[in-house]
Design a protein around this motif. Sequence first.
Motif, mmCIF file in Angstrom:
data_model
loop_
_atom_site.group_PDB
_atom_site.id
_atom_site.type_symbol
_atom_site.label_atom_id
_atom_site.label_comp_id
_atom_site.label_asym_id
_atom_site.label_seq_id
_atom_site.Cartn_x
_atom_site.Cartn_y
_atom_site.Cartn_z
ATOM 1 N N TYR A 1 0.837 -1.203 0.000
ATOM 2 C CA TYR A 1 0.000 0.000 0.000
ATOM 3 C C TYR A 1 0.875 1.259 0.000
ATOM 4 C CZ TYR A 1 -3.575 3.313 1.621
ATOM 5 O OH TYR A 1 -4.426 4.383 1.745
ATOM 6 N N ASP B 1 -8.257 1.759 5.699
ATOM 7 C CA ASP B 1 -7.527 1.848 4.426
ATOM 8 C C ASP B 1 -6.953 0.493 4.025
ATOM 9 O OD1 ASP B 1 -7.978 4.580 4.186
ATOM 10 O OD2 ASP B 1 -6.119 5.129 5.211
ATOM 11 N N TYR C 1 -7.969 -1.893 0.923
ATOM 12 C CA TYR C 1 -6.907 -2.244 -0.019
ATOM 13 C C TYR C 1 -6.794 -3.762 -0.168
ATOM 14 C CZ TYR C 1 -2.200 -2.591 -2.005
ATOM 15 O OH TYR C 1 -1.124 -2.894 -2.799
ATOM 16 N N CYS D 1 -7.217 -5.680 -3.678
ATOM 17 C CA CYS D 1 -6.160 -6.539 -4.234
ATOM 18 C C CYS D 1 -6.675 -7.956 -4.460
ATOM 19 C CB CYS D 1 -4.961 -6.580 -3.291
ATOM 20 S SG CYS D 1 -3.934 -5.105 -3.326
#
Length: 297
Positions: free
Chosen positions: A140, A153, A157, A161
Amino acid sequence: METTLESWEDIFKLPQRFMDRFVFRGQGNHQWPISHSLERSVAKYYPNNTDSMLAFIEEKAMIKEFKWKYPLYSKSKPDPKDIVEWLTIMQHHGAPTRLVDITRSLFVGIYFAISEHHTTDATVWAINSTILRGYLFERYRKRFNVNMASHEDISAYSHDCANELLTGVPVSEKMGAGVFYIEPKLANDRLARQQGAFLMPSDITQPFEKHLMSHVNNDRPLAIDFKPLINYAESAKYKQDDIAILKINIPHRLNFEIGKYLRAMNITTEILFPGLDGLCKSLAYLRMEGMGNPFKL
């Protein structure tokens, strides 16, 4: 690291700051590796398989059929492109998927370890979520050129992904072997009660355990008695990423005592599996009350 619980009371001596780093998975046999249900399904139906792509082919076919038939059973549905969310629904209802169930509660993990297997020693796997998130944070940070990220966050993420890998979209950086920590966007009653989440391997052509062990620096597990583990966890020497995986073996002679404590804590089948199914499964424990410890000689 591997240890064996000698006394039920000892589990309460592990400090909370130590246990807060882990997520848990209970398994009824201490000899079982951690694997996802798709991996076990392929091994069951194709015992002589040598094609590493078979799990991928099976998964793709099952997702396609599930998405096609899902409107027959529910009016609301996730984003068609959010394959991770589709997999969480499939997992919830019993389909074999690449997801591995975990819980944020040690005691829920212990419940699943001892609830159905009473003649074998069980295991609770404690997996360091800080290390799993660190695996994602490094990617990240490079991707967005930042030095900080919130829990939300990293969770978002991880979800993105995982979806990129599942849909064949090229990821911005090479992921390599590893495990994603997945928190579904939409909870259900059972998941909320079990404090559940999922682990997902970056690749299903290899065993899940190989991906999980990629987060461990030492390939040879260290055996430690439980009391020295307590001392270590309480000491100033302990760092949050010292232990990637802790395997806690539970002798089956403790099952009856642990079961009584868990019921007193209201961790029962009736609570964890809402509805009549959970109620009916929980009745077996009620009928055993007062009979004494069947494992005590």
